[in-house]
Design an enzyme around this catalytic site. Structure first.
Site, PDB file in Angstrom:
ATOM      1  N   GLU A 418     -27.853  -4.412  34.467  1.00 13.61           N
ATOM      2  CA  GLU A 418     -28.314  -5.685  35.030  1.00 13.61           C
ATOM      3  C   GLU A 418     -28.385  -6.778  33.968  1.00 13.61           C
ATOM      4  OE1 GLU A 418     -31.783  -5.018  37.502  1.00 13.61           O
ATOM      5  OE2 GLU A 418     -30.599  -3.790  38.855  1.00 13.61           O
ATOM      6  N   GLU A 495     -27.193   2.420  40.451  1.00 11.38           N
ATOM      7  CA  GLU A 495     -28.643   2.530  40.628  1.00 11.38           C
ATOM      8  C   GLU A 495     -28.976   2.244  42.088  1.00 11.38           C
ATOM      9  OE1 GLU A 495     -30.984   0.692  37.488  1.00 11.38           O
ATOM     10  OE2 GLU A 495     -32.508   0.203  38.971  1.00 11.38           O
TER      11      GLU A 495
HETATM   12  C1  GAL Z   1     -33.720  -2.142  38.489  1.00  4.62           C
HETATM   13  C2  GAL Z   1     -33.640  -1.929  36.992  1.00  4.62           C
HETATM   14  C3  GAL Z   1     -34.446  -0.725  36.577  1.00  4.62           C
HETATM   15  C4  GAL Z   1     -35.796  -0.760  37.213  1.00  4.62           C
HETATM   16  C5  GAL Z   1     -35.644  -0.820  38.693  1.00  4.62           C
HETATM   17  C6  GAL Z   1     -36.957  -0.787  39.420  1.00  4.62           C
HETATM   18  O1  GAL Z   1     -33.315  -3.396  38.868  1.00  4.62           O
HETATM   19  O2  GAL Z   1     -32.325  -1.746  36.588  1.00  4.62           O
HETATM   20  O3  GAL Z   1     -34.581  -0.710  35.185  1.00  4.62           O
HETATM   21  O4  GAL Z   1     -36.461  -1.882  36.746  1.00  4.62           O
HETATM   22  O5  GAL Z   1     -34.974  -2.006  39.039  1.00  4.62           O
HETATM   23  O6  GAL Z   1     -36.800  -0.963  40.778  1.00  4.62           O
END
Ligand code: GAL
Length: 802
Positions: A418, A495
């Protein structure tokens, strides 16, 4: 190489002699006997400084985890609410290395801004807290009985510098490596298997040698190969011509290769030997695996020709109550729990892991997406790595790739998570540069980046066209249109989910959905529970995410979606969305911080494994008059039937796109039973009974035999049960764990994200009936572990320290 070929058969005689010689390379564990002090004084780097009053400890060490939680700690609760600061380590040592040797010190990870001195001489600074580094001590080291002093200043005072708990200190292994001047370069060897067939595979290793005299005809270089059962099966010899007398490629054929896979992680061993004039100068070895894989824009992922989904989870580096201090047996426990759930892949969010973590993934059969950064030159936190990025990103990325590229588990590299540069054109140049750095060192693995902007027109990292596989985070609704929006591209859901849950806590209705926080307007909570809990019905997710079930439904549906990495495998320290302090660890895990699975673990197990699963939730201690939502996850069955106190509440089947069934049950105390049926026959049964008051303690010991030399831990799970042995679902008894003198409790936990008791203690409350004690051995022999709690019958168990 041509020299060796010319020498031909007569060399073979010499080789026999060479093989029997002892390698001059010595790898010395450097973890024991460091002095440690918090604070910062200029004189502490000096050779003459007297450090005897400093605390004596062994590495790996994380001073933050030893501290007290406080709202005022500058890391904030996002960083785990534990202290940072500056700490110094000093170690006195002697070396019997022969003068003329090369002596170096290796650090697997120091958080952060590590500065190192030997005998008062400055060796340098290593800012990034997650990459491994080393220094050549040769010019400064004193030999024989003379004492040397290594001093390390670790500065984690500038906070916040992380979006999660980082830990502080020399939290991974250190070692001293002694070689001759002519030696294999550290991380200078890269093994590949460019051709893999059923009958044979080509082994090819490029290795870099230090201090070889140009054109020296007496250099003999070879690599002996051992199969997974330990039989020597081949010897790779130099091929082609030496690039510049220091870089050489060795090749051989491996017959009937036993492939590495997630189901059968076969590991070969390569032993590299370099001799000059018949004398063994250096020997270095590594394991490796033979496997091939590919991503396809239409068909997704295949390993060794077999299509498979990447069933992955994201994992931060902390080990719960142990903090960041690496312990192999604790990491192995995490991986075992995830493997039993059916996970076959790990994303190391958002930084390179401890190298031993990758050894475990090699051995246990996990694919690994090895990730480098959470930010580039644009920050996410005031003091994070962004300011070091311009000067250091090349080195850090090179160290990651060179260190990790021989692991068969590592199947792709991620250049970031991100990253804010995805939103402007600097993303194009930087992505190209970073991918270029990776490809120079490893052209064999695909490179991705975890992108949060899913509109291709707005995503500049995507527009660099430098990525081999497009990694998208969240936005599951956009996956259906991926082939249209990203024509011809390969996909990984880098993710997903960000579901929230507290183990053993349930807020209905179960089939409702709560987005929490509900939008970017709310950093923290609207209408939280007073005890900082979140429902574990898989009915809560952060607004940018989706529930576990919603996400898996989509990933499962389309072949072109190669797989996913769920956020997150385990709860981790820090990032306790949706709550403010005192919440201090995350709610995202499928498994809680102490290693106890939340219910949704069984949803994955029912989908990701073949083993029969039947899981019933919630507990059965409610108030009369309440209607309780009862859920079951199951597989290998056509339908399930629920009984309350022997009376059927009906049979149910999962709808086509659902992974659970639900009943709304008016509560009466007693026994809830679920039975699964296949073709009318019972497959499994599960019962949950209304528990009475706490009466006894039950223990389950994992790792009954622990090896002192490997710093192994035993994990003792503590259950508070009523007199009939039912788990008391809301029990919060304070338990005390004592051991015989040959063992020690190193940490306790209960998985509750708002618990402010220190971890490194032998008394701790359980949470929702469960607690965990981690035990370390001190001396060999049997150790008794006794667990007591006021008003309850005490229980003992034993472990063997070897
Ligand atoms: C994502 C991020 C992670 C964590 C997650 C929590 O956007 O890449 O590191 O923060 O959200 O929901």
């Amino acid at each position: 190489m041509k020299y060796i070929v010319q020498l031909g058969i007569c060399l073979l005689g010499i080789i026999g002699v060479v093989a029997a010689q002892q390698s001059p390379r010595k790898v010395i564990d450097f973890n024991k006997g460091w002095r440690f002090q918090m604070g910062d004084e200029a004189g502490w780097k000096k050779e003459s400084f007297k450090d005897e009053t400093w605390r004596l400890l062994d590495l790996p060490h994380d001073w933050s985890i030893e501290g007290r939680f406080a709202a005022t700690n500058p890391a904030g609760n996002a960083g785990g609410a534990l202290p940072g600061g500056i700490g110094w380590y000093r170690k006195t040592f002697t070396t019997n290395a022969a003068p003329g040797s090369r002596v170096s010190i290796e650090f697997d990870g120091v958080y952060r801004d590590a500065e190192v001195w030997i005998n008062g001489q400055y060796l340098g600074k290593w800012p990034y807290g997650y990459t491994s580094f080393s220094y050549d001590l040769t010019p400064f080291v004193k030999y024989g009985a003379q004492k040397n002093i290594i001093a390390v200043r670790v500065d984690n005072s500038q906070q916040p510098n992380s979006r999660w708990y980082s830990g502080s200190g020399i939290y991974r292994d250190t070692r001293l490596v002694i070689t001759k001047k002519a030696a294999f370069e550290k991380w200078g060897t890269f093994i590949t298997t460019p051709q893999v067939h059923e009958q044979n595979a080509l082994f090819s290793a490029t290795t870099t040698l230090l201090n070889i005299r140009k054109g020296d005809r007496s250099v003999d270089l070879r690599c002996e190969i051992y199969d997974p059962s330990g039989n020597k099966i081949a010897t790779a010899l130099p091929t082609g011509s030496w690039k510049n007398d220091s870089v050489c490629t060795l090749q051989t054929e491996i017959k009937q290769p036993q492939l590495w896979s997630v189901k059968s992680p076969q590991l070969y061993k390569a032993v590299f030997k370099m001799s000059i004039a018949g004398k063994l100068m250096d020997q270095w070895q590594t394991t490796f695996g033979i496997r091939y894989f590919n991503f396809d824009a239409k068909k997704g992922f295949a390993l060794n020709g077999e299509p498979m989904k990447i069933l992955g989870v994201c994992m931060h580096h902390d080990l719960g109550a142990l903090g960041a201090a690496f312990n192999k047996s604790a990491a192995k426990r995490q991986l075992r729990i995830l493997k039993e759930m059916g996970a076959n892949a790990i994303r190391t969010a958002h930084n390179p892991p401890d190298p031993q973590f990758l050894d475990l993934c090699d051995e246990m059969g996990f694919l690994v997406m090895d990730e480098s950064f959470d930010m580039w030159a644009k920050k996410k936190n005031k003091y994070d790595y962004f300011s070091d990025f311009p000067a250091w990103h090349r080195k850090d990325l090179e160290h990651m790739v060179k260190r990790d590229r021989n692991h068969p588990s590592v199947f792709m590299w991620s250049i970031g998570n991100e990253i804010r540069e995805q939103f402007d054109s600097t993303g194009i140049t930087l992505a190209k540069e970073l991918v270029g750095i990776v490809k120079e060192l490893d052209p064999t693995r695909p490179v991705t980046c975890a992108l949060s902007e899913n509109d291709p027109a707005k995503n500049f990292i995507y527009q660099s066209k430098a990525l081999d596989v497009i990694g998208l985070n969240y936005h599951i609704d956009s996956y259906a249109a991926f082939p249209v929006n990203y024509p011809g591209e390969k996909f990984i859901a880098a993710e997903t989910v960000s579901g929230l849950a507290t183990r053993g806590h349930y807020d209905g209705p179960a089939d409702s959905l709560r987005k929490w926080p509900s939008s970017s307007k709310f950093k923290y909570v609207e209408n939280g529970n007073p005890d900082f809990t979140v429902s574990a019905y898989d009915n809560v997710a952060a607004y940018w995410g989706a529930t576990h079930e919603q996400t898996w439904r989509i990933i499962k549906k389309y072949d072109y979606l190669s797989g996913e990495f769920v956020w997150s495998g385990f709860d981790f320290l820090g990032e306790p969305v949706p709550y403010p302090y005192p919440a201090r660890s995350s709610y995202y895990g499928i498994v809680d911080l102490a290693g106890f699975p939340k219910d949704v673990y069984y949803m994955y197990q029912s989908e990701w494994t073949q083993k029969p699963v039947l899981h019933l939730l919630p507990h059965w201690n409610w108030n009369k008059g309440q209607t309780v939502d009862v859920m079951a996850y199951y597989n290998n069955a056509d339908e399930v039937e629920l009984f309350l106190n022997g009376k059927t509440l009906g049979r149910k089947r999962k709808a086509d796109t659902s992974f659970h069934v639900t009943w709304h049950v008016p509560y009466t105390p007693g026994t809830l039973k679920v039975v699964s049926y296949k073709n009318g026959n019972t497959v499994q049964e599960r019962t949950v009974k209304t528990a009475g008051t706490p009466a006894r303690i039950e223990l389950t010991v994992e790792n009954k035999n622990i090896r002192l030399a490997d710093n192994e831990l035993s994990f003792v799970s503590i259950r508070i049960v009523d007199k009939e042995g039912n788990l008391v679902p809301m029990a919060d008894n304070l338990v005390k764990v004592t051991t015989t003198a040959n063992a020690r409790v190193v940490a306790m936990d209960n998985g509750y994200p708002a618990d402010l008791e220190p971890f490194q203690t032998n008394r701790h409350k359980v949470y929702n009936g469960l607690g965990l004690a981690m035990i370390k051995g001190l001396n060999k022999g049997t150790a008794t572990i006794r667990v007591t709690a006021d008003g309850l019958k005490a229980t003992s168990s034993s472990i063997i320290v070897e």
